[in-house]
Design an enzyme around this catalytic site. Structure first.
Site, PDB file in Angstrom:
ATOM      1  NE  ARG A 240      49.957  28.883   3.531  1.00 41.96           N
ATOM      2  CZ  ARG A 240      48.419  28.362   3.242  1.00 41.96           C
ATOM      3  NH1 ARG A 240      48.332  27.981   2.260  1.00 41.96           N
ATOM      4  NH2 ARG A 240      48.083  28.360   4.252  1.00 41.96           N
TER       5      ARG A 240
ATOM      6  N   GLY B  48      41.455  18.669   1.394  1.00 42.84           N
ATOM      7  CA  GLY B  48      40.114  18.740   2.611  1.00 42.84           C
ATOM      8  C   GLY B  48      40.761  19.163   3.736  1.00 42.84           C
TER       9      GLY B  48
ATOM     10  CD  GLU C 259      45.092  29.522   0.707  1.00 41.61           C
ATOM     11  OE1 GLU C 259      45.245  28.519   1.726  1.00 41.61           O
ATOM     12  OE2 GLU C 259      44.825  29.656   0.194  1.00 41.61           O
TER      13      GLU C 259
ATOM     14  CB  SER D 183      45.163  26.377  -1.692  1.00 45.53           C
ATOM     15  OG  SER D 183      43.698  26.320  -0.785  1.00 45.53           O
TER      16      SER D 183
ATOM     17  CB  THR E  64      42.366  23.107  -1.170  1.00 44.61           C
ATOM     18  OG1 THR E  64      42.466  24.028  -0.779  1.00 44.61           O
ATOM     19  CG2 THR E  64      44.165  22.449  -1.645  1.00 44.61           C
TER      20      THR E  64
ATOM     21  CB  SER F 142      49.245  25.272   4.442  1.00 46.80           C
ATOM     22  OG  SER F 142      48.966  24.422   3.549  1.00 46.80           O
ATOM     23  CB  SER F 143      46.149  20.977   6.666  1.00 47.10           C
ATOM     24  OG  SER F 143      45.440  21.874   8.073  1.00 47.10           O
TER      25      SER F 143
HETATM   26  N1  GLY Z   1      44.322  26.827   2.710  1.00 44.95           N
HETATM   27  C1  GLY Z   1      43.919  25.844   2.740  1.00 44.95           C
HETATM   28  C2  GLY Z   1      45.586  25.041   3.505  1.00 44.95           C
HETATM   29  O1  GLY Z   1      46.746  25.517   3.387  1.00 44.95           O
HETATM   30  O2  GLY Z   1      45.797  24.163   4.371  1.00 44.95           O
END
Ligand code: GLY
Length: 552
Positions: free
Chosen positions: A91, A454, A402, A381, A363, A434-435
């Site tokens: 990340r 998404g 981000e 992403s 993403t 993040s998701s």
């Molecule tokens: N940038 C989308 C996520 O990390 O969830």
């Protein structure tokens, strides 16, 4: 005695047959050229981890709107030889000069364009370091070989598709702001179908990354060129930021659902924790025996409760204490379940806490299995389509945005409508929440590898996929199934146009749910299943996207 020996031999044969490697390798990714890049590397003697490097690097070139060398991601790996599951956290991190109010104006209001467009929006990229780590620690091939296809596609170009055009149209104004990003347009316009996007500077940068095992991206001439470009355009990166970047190996989040082990992304992703909370709540029901409206109601109520916890508690584990054991404890979920009315929606306003809403167009995800039984789920992403829109002219690297995944101001929604708490406030060196939810689901017989882009809807899409896999459906069926989503606030059930029959819609409304049909479908799931007992491998790519799933 002979009978015992006979039974023993049968048992050994049975266990051997169950534990043998898969009959085929499989790759599902969002772009046919990336899927082929993975197979090229497998065919040259690489394993699933080398293929993951190849697919990630290829996606960075041919899907510049989704992920890239100027971004980051989570790579969930399973190594068959020692049965090891690990999450590679690549990340992005906030630059050293970042601070919690950096996107606020004089009046303390969030200036959204600052956290979304241009180099000030960019975190320090983790993808080059993550690829080098995966190749060095888990792969068999040199990076020059596994990144070969990506380097070729960057130099020779790739063809513009309808999806490329949609993404470029969406970010055209931002791409026009930064001269080097003209690479992605023709005469400042969205390129026509079939036009070839060539990225010669990126090809040189990828070659340098491959030769130096990513060292050159973080130290030396290339790093200096990147920092110079960023600073000339108003960014705050320093050489020290790049030198300090570290990939982190994290233990994945684990849960159980109907005899299946669920292994998913750990913080700084919220995905694994929210998935396990929702699955623990739903473990108390026999969903397969329920009418569609009742089943949807219970799933929505589980989503509502897990998303409420998301914003309040989760952030970068190296900066915040999180009650992870509690959030993933079946007893905690039992308490949440007890408060769910079997036939009435719980208004979100009746629950404490706060959170958000979102749609996702950015993403990317891919899933890989090799014939040794190694597998990879990776979600990568650069955040918004084409990230920050800023392309470094000296290096050809498109930078992420981000930083917008942090809460720029607790309580104020980000680009996806996500609201966060202190746990996700900006701090220098911190990773934004993040998701992204790369996930494995398995028992002794069957293994599913899945994930999707998404935004905040990633987690509910993966949930719906897991529920269908648990009911024995094949990947084609669970990837194409209509989707719905609830995330606590706004208090609405979002659904794809064809998700519910009129009867189900009416029944849900009578239970007190507010429904909102989306104009468009969402997500781009890439998944595969290895059925060990049936000795079958199946892969599927979301029909909503332009990807390719191949088992061979
Ligand atoms: N940038 C989308 C996520 O990390 O969830």
């Amino acid at each position: 005695m002979a009978r015992v020996r006979f039974l023993f031999v049968l048992l050994v044969l049975f266990v051997g047959s169950v534990q043998a490697g898969p009959p085929k390798a499989a790759i599902a990714s969002a772009h046919p050229l990336a899927t082929e890049a993975g197979f090229e590397v497998l065919e040259r003697g690489g394993n699933a981890f080398d293929a993951a490097v190849a697919v990630s690097a290829a996606l960075a070139v041919v899907e510049p709107y989704s992920s890239g060398i100027g971004g980051g991601g989570f790579w969930l790996l399973h190594r068959a030889s020692d049965d090891r599951d690990v999450m590679i956290d690549g990340r992005e991190v906030a630059p050293l000069a970042a601070h919690r109010d950096m996107y606020l104006d004089d009046k303390g209001e969030v200036v959204r364009t600052r956290s979304m467009d241009g180099p000030l929006a960019a975190g320090i990229p983790g993808e080059p370091a993550a690829l080098a780590h995966i190749a060095g620690q888990y792969g068999r091939l040199p990076m020059e070989m596994s990144m070969g296809p990506a380097i070729r596609h960057a130099g020779q170009g790739f063809e513009v598709t309808p999806h490329y055009r949609r993404m470029a149209r969406f970010r055209r104004d931002v791409l026009r702001e930064f001269p080097a990003a003209a690479t992605f347009l023709t005469d400042d316009e969205v390129p026509p179908l079939g036009y070839r996007i060539r990225q010669p500077e990126l090809a040189r940068t990828l070659t340098s990354i491959a030769k130096s095992e990513a060292e050159s991206f973080y130290r030396g001439e290339l790093a200096a060129a990147l920092v110079a470009d960023v600073r000339e355009a108003g960014g705050i990166w320093t050489l020290e930021d790049l030198e300090n970047y570290r990939v982190i190996e994290r233990a994945p989040i684990r849960g159980r659902y109907r005899g299946l082990d669920v292994i998913s992304a750990a913080p700084p992703s919220s995905g694994g924790v929210a998935l396990v909370t929702m699955l623990n709540i739903l473990s108390g029901y026999d969903l397969s025996g329920l009418q569609p409206a009742r089943r949807t109601h219970l799933i929505v109520e589980a989503m509502r409760r897990a998303y409420r916890d998301r914003a309040e508690y989760l952030g970068d584990p190296d900066f915040v204490e999180m009650p992870l054991a509690r959030l993933t404890d079946p007893d905690y979920a039992a308490g949440l379940r007890a408060a769910i009315h079997p036939e009435k929606a719980t208004p979100s306003a009746m629950l404490p806490g706060f959170t958000h809403a979102s749609t996702g167009r950015d993403t990317t995800h891919f899933s890989i299995l090799d014939t040794d039984g190694n597998y990879v789920a990776a979600t990568l992403s650069i955040n918004y389509p084409f990230g920050s829109g800023f392309l470094s002219k000296r290096t050809g690297v498109l930078l992420n945005d981000e930083m917008d995944d942090f809460s720029a101001k607790p309580g104020v929604p980000n680009a996806y409508g996500l609201v966060g708490a202190e746990a996700n406030a900006i701090a220098s060196g911190k990773r934004p929440l993040s998701s992204m939810s790369p996930t494995f689901v398995r028992n002794a017989d069957r293994i599913a590898v899945l994930g999707t882009p998404g935004g905040s809807r990633i987690i509910t899409m993966v949930l719906l996929g897991i529920l269908e896999f648990a009911e024995g459906k094949d990947p084609e069926a669970w990837i194409s199934r209509p989707r719905f989503h609830h995330q606590y606030l706004p208090d609405r059930v979002f659904h794809e146009p064809e998700a519910f029959s009129t009867t189900t819609l009416q029944a849900l409304e009578e239970m007190g749910h507010t429904l909102e049909a989306s104009e468009r479908t969402w997500g781009n799931m890439q998944g595969l299943v290895w059925d060990r007992r049936g000795k079958r491998v199946e892969a599927a790519s979301d029909p909503r996207g332009e990807g390719a799933a191949v088992a061979r």
